[in-house]
Write an enzyme that holds these catalytic residues in place. Sequence first.
Site, short mmCIF file in Angstrom:
data_model
loop_
_atom_site.label_atom_id
_atom_site.label_comp_id
_atom_site.label_asym_id
_atom_site.label_seq_id
_atom_site.Cartn_x
_atom_site.Cartn_y
_atom_site.Cartn_z
N HIS A 145 0.87 -1.29 0.00
CA HIS A 145 0.00 -0.05 -0.02
C HIS A 145 0.84 1.11 0.18
CE1 HIS A 145 0.44 0.95 4.40
NE2 HIS A 145 0.55 -0.25 4.44
N ASP A 172 -0.34 4.34 1.02
CA ASP A 172 -0.90 5.43 1.93
C ASP A 172 0.01 5.21 3.03
OD1 ASP A 172 -2.32 3.02 1.70
OD2 ASP A 172 -3.58 3.58 3.52
N ASP A 231 6.34 1.22 6.93
CA ASP A 231 4.92 0.85 6.90
C ASP A 231 4.35 1.76 5.57
OD1 ASP A 231 2.23 0.07 6.85
OD2 ASP A 231 1.99 0.97 8.83
N GLU A 260 -5.06 1.42 2.51
CA GLU A 260 -4.91 0.32 3.32
C GLU A 260 -5.02 0.75 4.60
OE1 GLU A 260 -3.23 -2.52 6.07
OE2 GLU A 260 -2.47 -0.58 5.85
N GLU A 261 -4.73 1.89 5.13
CA GLU A 261 -4.65 2.26 6.37
C GLU A 261 -6.06 2.85 6.87
OE1 GLU A 261 -2.17 2.15 8.48
OE2 GLU A 261 -0.30 1.85 7.37
N GLU A 284 4.41 -6.19 4.51
CA GLU A 284 4.18 -5.06 5.60
C GLU A 284 5.10 -5.56 6.49
OE1 GLU A 284 1.85 -3.16 6.35
OE2 GLU A 284 0.00 -3.44 5.43
N HIS A 342 4.00 3.75 12.41
CA HIS A 342 3.04 4.67 13.13
C HIS A 342 3.51 5.58 14.21
CE1 HIS A 342 -0.87 2.68 11.48
NE2 HIS A 342 -0.02 2.22 10.80
#
Lengths: 424, 424
Positions: free
Chosen positions: B101, B103, B134, B168-169, B192, B392
Amino acid sequence: MEQEMMKVKKWFSENKNQGIRLLQKLVQEGSVRGNESKAQAIIIEKCRELGLELDMWEIGEEKLYNHPAFCSDRKDFSGNPNVVGVLRGTGGGKSLILNGHIDVVPEGDKEDWNNSPFSGYIEDGKLYGRGSTDMKGGSTSLLLAIESLIASGIQLKGDVIFQSVIEEESGGAGTLATVLRGYKADGAIIPEPTNMKLFPKQQGSMWFRITVKGKSAHGGTRYEGVNAIEKSMLVIQALQELEKMRNEKITDPLYEHIPIPIPINIGKISSGEWPSSVPDLCIIEGRMGVAPNEALKDAEKEMENCLRLLGESNAWFKEHPAKVEWFGAKWLPGDLESDHPLMTTISESYQTIKGVTPKIEASPWGTDGGILSNVGDTPVVVFGPGVTEVAHDANEYIEVDKVFECAEILSLAMMKWCGVSETK
Amino acid sequence: MEQEMMKVKKWFSENKNQGIRLLQKLVQEGSVRGNESKAQAIIIEKCRELGLELDMWEIGEEKLYNHPAFCSDRKDFSGNPNVVGVLRGTGGGKSLILNGHIDVVPEGDKEDWNNSPFSGYIEDGKLYGRGSTDMKGGSTSLLLAIESLIASGIQLKGDVIFQSVIEEESGGAGTLATVLRGYKADGAIIPEPTNMKLFPKQQGSMWFRITVKGKSAHGGTRYEGVNAIEKSMLVIQALQELEKMRNEKITDPLYEHIPIPIPINIGKISSGEWPSSVPDLCIIEGRMGVAPNEALKDAEKEMENCLRLLGESNAWFKEHPAKVEWFGAKWLPGDLESDHPLMTTISESYQTIKGVTPKIEASPWGTDGGILSNVGDTPVVVFGPGVTEVAHDANEYIEVDKVFECAEILSLAMMKWCGVSETK
């Protein structure tokens, strides 16, 4: 003064409808911060009609910003003036400031209101809307009291200085600006919602902002982070303890019937940007009550100390102390003696009109009275027709009859305080 | 396959710098939600250079919105395309989806970052920036693996379907759109950040929003109101208890080393408009983890029941129940058997390159793998080079060497899974 009072009473009995209409119009112009101009326009129109000496200005002069009692996070005051209207006396009497604020707090969750928040809807003698009780009802009493005297041909010796100020709900910059412009007097009445009680003492208060740190992480591995919201819960608990401790020290009998004389209110919380992340920052904002005889600085120190102690018992806070800022609004406390002549004047007027003695208490909230008394050297009594309990709440209302009752008492108090001129 | 692997290894040893530069450029285009286009442009450029069959489209067709697995609060996907690049095989081999992903989650408090959040700064072999781990590092591994085969003249039998998806997030609408567009395969790898572990099972998850009511009042008489923030603290405590109870039920040995297999994360809180008012509404948002073998509906019911019980023990909640909504994002859990051929293929490739067997665990977070497996019937293994702990978080980074190590393993796994064509 009996003859004058009869005229005044007659005027009131004949002018209920226009009084109600004035209040309704004021409530319908929802004058939340930054949007005070339309409600002020109604006040200005009324002052013109009464022939008061009008003074309107946009506050924000350098002297204001530099004053130690100034506190505001508002960037721009333009377009929303302060309004003062002076009813000039014939001379030789005591002067009186009649102060009301035009700003109202936001309406909150609209769904909690039975009608639109600024409806001015009337039912069972109650007029509903944000600002009805806090404090457009009180300001309406002031204007009606002045009008009743003018319409009855009664001339006062001392000056009456009517003020409709902005910014009371955010720290009093509006009233501070009136003082710095030269408006002081031998006494002042502020008809904030006291349920018709007399408040010679007022709780001071100030806003605080506490920053609590965490450590962010993905929510799926939240144990890798430290949640700033969970840490904030510990801060809130510590503030609850501090509030308890501070209130146990209050012994003034005027606070006898007030459950928490100087509350600490948690008014706002905000943390996190993303449901799936552990938030690394939480901001708590609130209001700290200050006792009438307490210095703001001393109260600040108590909270700062409370947060420091949190660091001694908690490893996270030791490394990442919760920090407090004193931002935005500050209301100086007020501390007038209960047997001050202004108290006597209002009490006697109350007794004449109502037939009973008024209740005297300490105000559970700060008012602009702190600025008038501390900065303006003007003795202040807070006394008004609104319902304390519904101020800032959904479905805020005021009992219309109380607005007129308060106005009658104020008419008499003005005559007693300023003196009635014999020349007319 | 030894000869091919030697060529591939040689290519990697000669192409470190361009690989790092690609990752750096991707990180520097901070592709938070709604701003994915510039990072996708870099991906598109790379796919063109590699000669992949390109498919780019703005998602948002009716079929997507109507699909039961669709969940998104995003109003507009225009301008930020999904990207798929197919490396067509010669036929007769198994197909493989390589899904990453584009995003990234917001950067959080900028002050916690040592450098700018999207710097791509490299120090001691670590490349820093939001999205590095990520999962732009993983996507870079995918592109490098494909490039290493093409550059080494190795042709596969099965198709390789590279995907760079949005959303995805926020619940996987991007990957769902690829499935609905027809992209399915015999297997899928999602790199991931697993710290180079293999995750055949993935935690599912979903977002919740809890509304807690209070009763507003003036902060100076806060005892006239009910503070929604204080009531929310009780809700958070109840959720903490629920999390504990749910995790005690997890016995799968793949979760042995994970402190909280299915966490409940409190990600956001918001209440109050005014420091001097008692807030009458508090909104809590967060993420609830769902076990690999659990239905989302069952997890929802457990939280709803938890809030209902709060009403049985607390008079305020009885009258004003805390209400939960399931909004925005949902990630279906994934549950592949540990001895599935795709697991074997990746494990063997890992062992060939690294000389040791890989660790196998269950994923502590949801991925788009739930959609690929549950909706797309495609077996999924999550395996990537990133560092789980820093996803994150501020100062997110990836070890650059791991990106290349993962890419080499993926090159070999692609040859094993798809088969190498003899025709060339």
